[in-house]
Design a protein around this motif. Structure first.
Motif, PDB file in Angstrom:
ATOM      1  N   GLY A  81      -3.146  77.820   8.807  1.00 47.09           N
ATOM      2  CA  GLY A  81      -3.703  76.987   8.408  1.00 47.09           C
ATOM      3  C   GLY A  81      -4.126  75.513   8.682  1.00 47.09           C
ATOM      4  N   VAL A  82      -1.855  75.414   8.206  1.00 44.15           N
ATOM      5  CA  VAL A  82      -1.100  74.666   9.056  1.00 44.15           C
ATOM      6  C   VAL A  82      -1.033  74.365  10.633  1.00 44.15           C
ATOM      7  CG1 VAL A  82       1.466  74.091   9.102  1.00 44.15           C
ATOM      8  CG2 VAL A  82       0.202  74.028   6.954  1.00 44.15           C
ATOM      9  N   THR A  83      -0.789  76.040  11.633  1.00 43.58           N
ATOM     10  CA  THR A  83      -0.194  74.838  12.892  1.00 43.58           C
ATOM     11  C   THR A  83      -2.284  75.059  13.481  1.00 43.58           C
ATOM     12  OG1 THR A  83       0.985  77.742  12.882  1.00 43.58           O
ATOM     13  CG2 THR A  83      -0.268  77.518  14.973  1.00 43.58           C
ATOM     14  N   ALA A  84      -3.489  75.113  12.588  1.00 45.65           N
ATOM     15  CA  ALA A  84      -4.373  74.872  13.016  1.00 45.65           C
ATOM     16  C   ALA A  84      -4.485  73.560  12.678  1.00 45.65           C
ATOM     17  CB  ALA A  84      -5.279  75.455  12.585  1.00 45.65           C
ATOM     18  N   ALA A  85      -3.969  72.678  12.008  1.00 44.43           N
ATOM     19  CA  ALA A  85      -4.494  71.122  11.268  1.00 44.43           C
ATOM     20  C   ALA A  85      -3.209  70.737  12.514  1.00 44.43           C
ATOM     21  CB  ALA A  85      -3.311  71.245  10.196  1.00 44.43           C
ATOM     22  N   GLU A  86      -2.104  71.193  12.854  1.00 42.89           N
ATOM     23  CA  GLU A  86      -1.084  70.319  13.483  1.00 42.89           C
ATOM     24  C   GLU A  86      -2.159  70.598  15.177  1.00 42.89           C
ATOM     25  OE1 GLU A  86       2.478  73.258  13.815  1.00 42.89           O
ATOM     26  OE2 GLU A  86       2.981  71.546  11.661  1.00 42.89           O
ATOM     27  N   SER A  87      -2.618  71.352  15.448  1.00 43.81           N
ATOM     28  CA  SER A  87      -3.372  71.825  16.564  1.00 43.81           C
ATOM     29  C   SER A  87      -4.362  71.130  16.661  1.00 43.81           C
ATOM     30  CB  SER A  87      -3.124  73.166  17.368  1.00 43.81           C
ATOM     31  OG  SER A  87      -3.910  73.740  16.786  1.00 43.81           O
ATOM     32  N   GLY A  88      -4.493  69.480  16.089  1.00 42.68           N
ATOM     33  CA  GLY A  88      -5.584  69.444  16.049  1.00 42.68           C
ATOM     34  C   GLY A  88      -7.167  70.038  15.509  1.00 42.68           C
TER      35      GLY A  88
ATOM     36  N   VAL B 118      -9.253  70.972  12.939  1.00 41.00           N
ATOM     37  CA  VAL B 118      -8.916  70.867  10.868  1.00 41.00           C
ATOM     38  C   VAL B 118      -9.936  71.077  10.917  1.00 41.00           C
ATOM     39  CG1 VAL B 118      -9.290  68.821   9.527  1.00 41.00           C
ATOM     40  CG2 VAL B 118      -7.939  68.714  11.221  1.00 41.00           C
ATOM     41  N   LYS B 119     -10.959  71.702  10.751  1.00 40.33           N
ATOM     42  CA  LYS B 119     -12.044  72.579  10.414  1.00 40.33           C
ATOM     43  C   LYS B 119     -11.387  74.356  10.644  1.00 40.33           C
ATOM     44  CE  LYS B 119     -17.170  74.318  11.303  1.00 40.33           C
ATOM     45  NZ  LYS B 119     -18.440  74.398  12.678  1.00 40.33           N
ATOM     46  N   THR B 120     -10.758  74.722  11.782  1.00 40.04           N
ATOM     47  CA  THR B 120     -10.144  76.071  11.559  1.00 40.04           C
ATOM     48  C   THR B 120      -9.190  75.760  10.442  1.00 40.04           C
ATOM     49  OG1 THR B 120     -10.438  76.988  13.666  1.00 40.04           O
ATOM     50  CG2 THR B 120      -9.342  78.085  12.682  1.00 40.04           C
ATOM     51  N   ALA B 121      -8.577  74.885  10.162  1.00 39.24           N
ATOM     52  CA  ALA B 121      -7.465  75.040   9.000  1.00 39.24           C
ATOM     53  C   ALA B 121      -8.253  74.653   7.356  1.00 39.24           C
ATOM     54  CB  ALA B 121      -6.980  73.615   9.275  1.00 39.24           C
ATOM     55  N   VAL B 122      -9.033  74.103   8.086  1.00 38.29           N
ATOM     56  CA  VAL B 122     -10.331  74.062   6.287  1.00 38.29           C
ATOM     57  C   VAL B 122     -10.034  75.016   5.883  1.00 38.29           C
ATOM     58  CG1 VAL B 122     -12.112  73.293   5.201  1.00 38.29           C
ATOM     59  CG2 VAL B 122     -10.598  71.708   6.670  1.00 38.29           C
ATOM     60  N   GLN B 123     -10.872  76.248   6.928  1.00 36.28           N
ATOM     61  CA  GLN B 123     -11.138  77.909   6.669  1.00 36.28           C
ATOM     62  C   GLN B 123      -9.766  78.379   6.142  1.00 36.28           C
ATOM     63  OE1 GLN B 123     -12.352  78.124  10.329  1.00 36.28           O
ATOM     64  NE2 GLN B 123     -15.201  77.758   9.617  1.00 36.28           N
ATOM     65  N   LYS B 124      -9.052  78.106   6.673  1.00 33.55           N
ATOM     66  CA  LYS B 124      -7.657  79.602   6.228  1.00 33.55           C
ATOM     67  C   LYS B 124      -7.445  78.648   5.225  1.00 33.55           C
ATOM     68  CE  LYS B 124      -7.395  81.936   9.848  1.00 33.55           C
ATOM     69  NZ  LYS B 124      -7.653  83.158  10.080  1.00 33.55           N
ATOM     70  N   PHE B 125      -7.252  77.174   4.644  1.00 32.56           N
ATOM     71  CA  PHE B 125      -6.911  77.128   2.977  1.00 32.56           C
ATOM     72  C   PHE B 125      -7.833  77.647   2.154  1.00 32.56           C
ATOM     73  CE2 PHE B 125      -4.886  73.142   6.270  1.00 32.56           C
ATOM     74  CZ  PHE B 125      -3.446  73.952   6.315  1.00 32.56           C
TER      75      PHE B 125
ATOM     76  N   ARG C  25      -5.383  72.034   1.971  1.00 33.95           N
ATOM     77  CA  ARG C  25      -6.844  71.964   1.754  1.00 33.95           C
ATOM     78  C   ARG C  25      -7.533  70.488   2.151  1.00 33.95           C
ATOM     79  NH1 ARG C  25     -11.698  75.211  -0.373  1.00 33.95           N
ATOM     80  NH2 ARG C  25     -11.028  73.756  -2.195  1.00 33.95           N
ATOM     81  N   ALA C  26      -6.198  69.485   0.794  1.00 37.99           N
ATOM     82  CA  ALA C  26      -6.828  68.363   0.753  1.00 37.99           C
ATOM     83  C   ALA C  26      -6.212  67.463   1.980  1.00 37.99           C
ATOM     84  CB  ALA C  26      -5.719  67.916  -1.070  1.00 37.99           C
ATOM     85  N   GLN C  27      -5.403  67.817   2.154  1.00 35.39           N
ATOM     86  CA  GLN C  27      -4.628  66.855   4.179  1.00 35.39           C
ATOM     87  C   GLN C  27      -5.405  66.386   4.831  1.00 35.39           C
ATOM     88  OE1 GLN C  27      -0.674  67.878   4.612  1.00 35.39           O
ATOM     89  NE2 GLN C  27      -0.119  66.002   5.320  1.00 35.39           N
ATOM     90  N   ALA C  28      -6.130  68.837   5.557  1.00 38.59           N
ATOM     91  CA  ALA C  28      -7.370  68.354   5.623  1.00 38.59           C
ATOM     92  C   ALA C  28      -8.152  68.200   5.436  1.00 38.59           C
ATOM     93  CB  ALA C  28      -7.486  70.289   6.251  1.00 38.59           C
TER      94      ALA C  28
ATOM     95  N   VAL D 140     -12.860  62.523   1.317  1.00 39.98           N
ATOM     96  CA  VAL D 140     -12.079  61.698   0.815  1.00 39.98           C
ATOM     97  C   VAL D 140     -12.104  62.386  -0.996  1.00 39.98           C
ATOM     98  CG1 VAL D 140     -10.925  59.585  -0.677  1.00 39.98           C
ATOM     99  CG2 VAL D 140     -11.074  59.952   1.886  1.00 39.98           C
ATOM    100  N   THR D 141     -13.257  62.500  -1.516  1.00 39.22           N
ATOM    101  CA  THR D 141     -14.031  62.829  -2.121  1.00 39.22           C
ATOM    102  C   THR D 141     -13.201  64.470  -2.612  1.00 39.22           C
ATOM    103  OG1 THR D 141     -15.668  61.595  -2.362  1.00 39.22           O
ATOM    104  CG2 THR D 141     -15.916  63.951  -3.749  1.00 39.22           C
ATOM    105  N   GLY D 142     -13.241  65.326  -1.886  1.00 36.50           N
ATOM    106  CA  GLY D 142     -12.914  66.753  -1.306  1.00 36.50           C
ATOM    107  C   GLY D 142     -11.633  66.980  -1.363  1.00 36.50           C
ATOM    108  N   ALA D 143     -11.100  66.016  -0.526  1.00 39.42           N
ATOM    109  CA  ALA D 143      -9.259  66.123  -0.875  1.00 39.42           C
ATOM    110  C   ALA D 143      -9.032  65.487  -2.720  1.00 39.42           C
ATOM    111  CB  ALA D 143      -9.248  64.623   0.155  1.00 39.42           C
ATOM    112  N   LEU D 144      -9.608  64.848  -2.735  1.00 39.72           N
ATOM    113  CA  LEU D 144      -8.993  64.179  -4.630  1.00 39.72           C
ATOM    114  C   LEU D 144     -10.055  65.710  -5.640  1.00 39.72           C
ATOM    115  CD1 LEU D 144     -10.536  60.509  -4.586  1.00 39.72           C
ATOM    116  CD2 LEU D 144      -8.003  61.514  -5.154  1.00 39.72           C
ATOM    117  N   GLN D 145     -10.895  66.300  -5.626  1.00 37.05           N
ATOM    118  CA  GLN D 145     -11.154  67.040  -5.553  1.00 37.05           C
ATOM    119  C   GLN D 145      -9.283  68.540  -5.575  1.00 37.05           C
ATOM    120  OE1 GLN D 145     -14.254  68.450  -4.717  1.00 37.05           O
ATOM    121  NE2 GLN D 145     -15.527  67.031  -6.326  1.00 37.05           N
TER     122      GLN D 145
END
Length: 188
Positions: free
Chosen positions: A56-63, A65-72, A89-92, A99-104
């Motif tokens: 997930g972190v690798t996916a987020a770093e490569s841009g 973010v959708k895959t990152a959220v799925q992995k997390f 996942r909050a960061q992604a 923002v609401t999902g991140a806060l949750q």
């Protein structure tokens, strides 16, 4: 010998996945983690979750973010009691504009970590930033205070920024230094 600022820059370069360049994994880290925190989980399940989070972190770093959220999310499904994947996942989610999902997720990470250790500190810092962006300076101050007590240098810096007296003192000091550098020749 490196100054603390040099160390922070090097850490940000060599550990880009650490939010805000704040969490150091070396012996100088201010934030203490409970060594038994992950030992409560089955080793094979924990290993699978760690791989998912790394992917997930690798996916987020490569841009991606959708895959990152799925992995997390997969990591959370496997070990819903582990706060780290909620932080990630909050960061992604925040990067996606949710923002609401991140806060949750951050609220859940703080709850699961009891606001302690690296995961708790990261969640408090992230949540404090979101609260500050949303105009809730008091809520942000509370989260930064808790994170600072855990050892977060970034949270300490944010507390100074949120302190109106510190801002006034900084401005006065800056003006005084400016006058020393460029003395007013009209007074002579």
């Amino acid at each position: 010998m490196c100054t603390p600022n040099d160390t922070a820059v090097l850490h940000a370069i060599f550990n880009p996945s650490a939010p805000f360049g704040d969490i150091r994994e070396d012996k100088d880290s201010n934030i203490q983690e409970d060594p038994d925190l992950d030992s409560r989980f089955p080793a094979d399940l924990l290993e699978a979750v760690l791989k998912l989070e790394l992917n997930g972190v690798t996916a987020a770093e490569s841009g991606d973010v959708k895959t990152a959220v799925q992995k997390f999310t997969e990591a959370i499904t496997l070990l819903p009691e582990r706060p780290s994947a909620y932080n990630n996942r909050a960061q992604a989610l925040r990067l996606q504009g949710d923002v609401t999902g991140a806060l949750q997720d951050l609220n859940h990470a703080v709850e699961l970590s009891n606001g302690k250790g690296i995961a708790g500190c990261q969640a408090l810092v992230q949540r404090g930033l979101i609260l500050r962006l949303n105009g809730d300076d008091e809520g942000a101050r509370e989260d930064f205070q808790r994170a600072a007590q855990l050892g977060s240098d970034f949270a300490r810096q944010q507390l100074v920024v949120l302190n109106p007296y510190a801002a006034l003192c900084n401005r006065m000091l800056r003006d005084m230094v400016q006058k020393l550098r460029e003395p007013d020749t009209q007074d002579c």
